[in-house]
Design an enzyme around this catalytic site. Structure first.
Site, mmCIF file in Angstrom:
data_model
loop_
_atom_site.group_PDB
_atom_site.id
_atom_site.type_symbol
_atom_site.label_atom_id
_atom_site.label_comp_id
_atom_site.label_asym_id
_atom_site.label_seq_id
_atom_site.Cartn_x
_atom_site.Cartn_y
_atom_site.Cartn_z
ATOM 1 N N LYS A 292 0.742 -0.961 -0.104
ATOM 2 C CA LYS A 292 -0.124 0.098 0.014
ATOM 3 C C LYS A 292 0.871 1.465 -0.077
ATOM 4 O O LYS A 292 1.916 1.298 0.391
ATOM 5 C CB LYS A 292 -1.191 0.076 1.247
ATOM 6 C CG LYS A 292 -1.901 -1.048 1.386
ATOM 7 C CD LYS A 292 -2.825 -1.018 2.764
ATOM 8 C CE LYS A 292 -3.804 -2.035 2.753
ATOM 9 N NZ LYS A 292 -4.728 -1.707 1.805
ATOM 10 N N ARG A 366 -10.321 -11.273 1.298
ATOM 11 C CA ARG A 366 -11.401 -12.333 0.614
ATOM 12 C C ARG A 366 -10.761 -13.760 0.645
ATOM 13 O O ARG A 366 -11.342 -14.635 0.610
ATOM 14 C CB ARG A 366 -11.719 -12.057 -0.721
ATOM 15 C CG ARG A 366 -10.835 -11.946 -1.779
ATOM 16 C CD ARG A 366 -10.941 -10.856 -2.942
ATOM 17 N NE ARG A 366 -10.807 -9.511 -2.477
ATOM 18 C CZ ARG A 366 -10.759 -8.678 -3.392
ATOM 19 N NH1 ARG A 366 -11.359 -8.716 -4.637
ATOM 20 N NH2 ARG A 366 -10.801 -7.051 -2.903
#
Length: 515
Positions: A292, A366
């Site tokens: 990130k 996920r």
């Protein structure tokens, strides 16, 4: 984790009093809900009218919704304060009543008040749109506890003020046994909802160095032990033996190994019609190899907000004890770019047997939820809710205002949205068209973990839904609502405990359907 900063010690009770007894309450401050008409027509206690009218004449306080104004009481030996809270002219909804109570609590915190009495000059249902005493009592209780929340501080010279310790509702006039029971029921439920939300806030606000997967597991075991629930934690060796490839892959770049956490609540004689709650437990998310940007990465302590939410629900169930069956699963990991980290292009085998093509290691939530969903099904879940700080895309769509929802069962989703409205939380449904499911197809594996920016909040949710294997399922993306840049309504800056109240409300509604 050595204790919670939400006031689990705040005692909330109600007393039924005579017309002249309110002033005798041994408290630091009074709270009085004021409508402009009530102040003008003299229907309030004279002591309050004499303070209110000068304020209104000087336009210092007009009784507008959520407006607060504190006035020191005068008299020999008097050191107390009255906090006026505006109600406006129209009846308040339960959510508006929550916010009004939260504003009163925040005003009390500024004055370092420890004990409060909320004086109810008339049946409170007169102020509420629902005309329901239990709903009003619950809303006031929730609002006060949620508004009184104080984030834990680590400063060397921290204040010794511990927050509000006691809230006493003073209900004047005669009351029926039925109304008294409704008030007590509303207070009990309000305490359970609010304290469980604060538990979720506390966990989510913990710095990443103070909460790693093992620590999250310990916090969960504490909740289970508190209520006598069955629980278990699988370590990295057990995960490998079971073939939990998704959770292991995400956690393999960190020195803090992953954990799979389970708590089981059985409120019925038979273990059937089981609700499965699966919460994303990424205790810190750097993005892994798909690193990130630096700006804002510190907020990734909140990436276990889904895990905190489902833990909060279990805490509420332990207090309220509804006749339902619930199994909670948290796949917990730290997503770090270590030498052993999983990489873009990897193909991993999940617990379900499905293979996952990894295109983005920052789409890790996920991947761990895939294993969590499969495990919840194995433990008997017949309907599923997963909750996760899953995508930045949901922020683009809904900002930090609403939680995004994707589901494969319209009736279940509609019931959940109705429950969220009663709880005062905003949930917005996103479409689950076949074309979105098709976007998840991979050339080399059963499914891919990233579809690019188009429809990203939807396809991320549908990735998780694939592992529901056709069972009724709802996905809740709280990436925008779990952590706020500034306070709003009943929520503070930082962690909000989003979806604890909505999920608890929905579960209690399932119990009511069967009665």
């Amino acid at each position: 984790m050595d204790g919670y900063s939400c006031s689990e010690t705040m005692q909330v009770s109600i007393e039924w009093i005579g017309e002249t007894d309110a002033a005798r309450a041994d408290v630091d401050a009074f709270i009085v809900l004021v409508s402009p008409q009530g102040a003008q027509d003299g229907s309030m206690r004279q002591a309050w009218n004499s303070l209110l009218l000068p304020l209104m004449e000087r336009h210092l306080f007009q009784g507008a919704p959520f407006q607060t104004y504190a006035v020191p009481l005068q008299g020999r030996g008097e050191s107390r304060t009255v906090i006026f809270v505006g109600a406006g002219e129209r009846p308040l909804t339960s959510e508006e009543l929550r916010v009004a109570a939260a504003q009163a609590a925040k005003a009390a915190l500024k004055m370092r008040v420890k004990t409060l009495a909320w004086e109810l000059s008339a049946p409170l249902v007169a102020f509420t749109a629902e005309q329901n005493a239990a709903a009003a009592a619950q809303a006031l209780t929730e609002g006060m506890i949620l508004g009184a929340y104080r984030q834990r501080q680590y400063k060397q010279n921290a204040s010794d003020y511990t927050g509000i310790e006691q809230l006493l509702f003073l209900r004047k006039g005669s009351v029926s046994a039925a109304e008294k029971a409704e008030w007590e029921q509303g207070i009990r439920r309000g305490v359970a909802y609010a304290e469980s939300t604060c538990l979720a806030r506390d966990l989510t606000n913990l710095p990443g160095n103070m909460l790693v997967p093992e620590g999250l597991a310990e916090a969960a075991l504490n909740v289970a032990a508190k209520h006598g629930f069955e629980s278990s934690v699988l370590d990295e060796r057990q995960l490998a033996e079971l073939g939990m490839g998704g959770l292991l892959a995400v956690g393999q770049g960190s020195v803090h190994p992953p954990r799979l956490i389970m708590i089981r609540y059985q409120g019925r004689d038979k273990w059937d019609d089981v609700i499965g709650l699966v919460g994303k437990g990424i205790t810190f998310d750097t993005g892994g190899i798909s690193l990130k940007r630096r700006a804002g990465m510190e907020e990734m302590i909140s990436d276990m907000g889904g895990a905190a939410a489902v833990l909060g629900v279990m805490n509420a169930l332990g207090t309220l004890r509804p006749a339902v069956n619930v199994v909670m699963v948290i796949p917990a990991a730290e997503n770090m770019p270590g030498g052993g980290a999983f990489k873009p292009g990897d193909v991993i085998r999940s617990y379900s047997g499905r293979t996952i093509e990894v295109l983005n290691t920052d789409a890790e939530g996920r991947v761990v939820l895939a294993d969590g969903m499969a495990y919840a099904r194995e433990l008997g879940a017949s309907k599923l809710i997963d909750v996760a700080t899953l995508t930045g895309a949901v922020l683009t769509a809904l900002g930090d205002v609403a939680t995004g929802a994707v589901a494969n069962d319209d009736t279940m989703l509609e019931e959940f949205i109705l429950a969220s409205k009663r709880a005062g939380e905003k949930v917005w449904p996103l479409p689950a068209y076949k074309e979105f499911w098709d976007m998840l197809k991979s050339d080399v594996a059963d499914i891919k973990n990233s579809t690019g920016s188009r429809g990203a909040a939807i396809t991320a949710g549908l990735f998780v839904g694939t592992f529901a294997e056709g069972l009724p399922w709802i996905h809740l993306d709280i990436a925008g609502t779990a952590f706020l840049a500034k306070e709003r309504g009943v929520n503070p800056k930082g962690a909000t405990g989003a979806m604890v109240r909505s999920m608890t409300e929905w579960i209690l509604a399932q119990e009511a359907k069967e009665k």
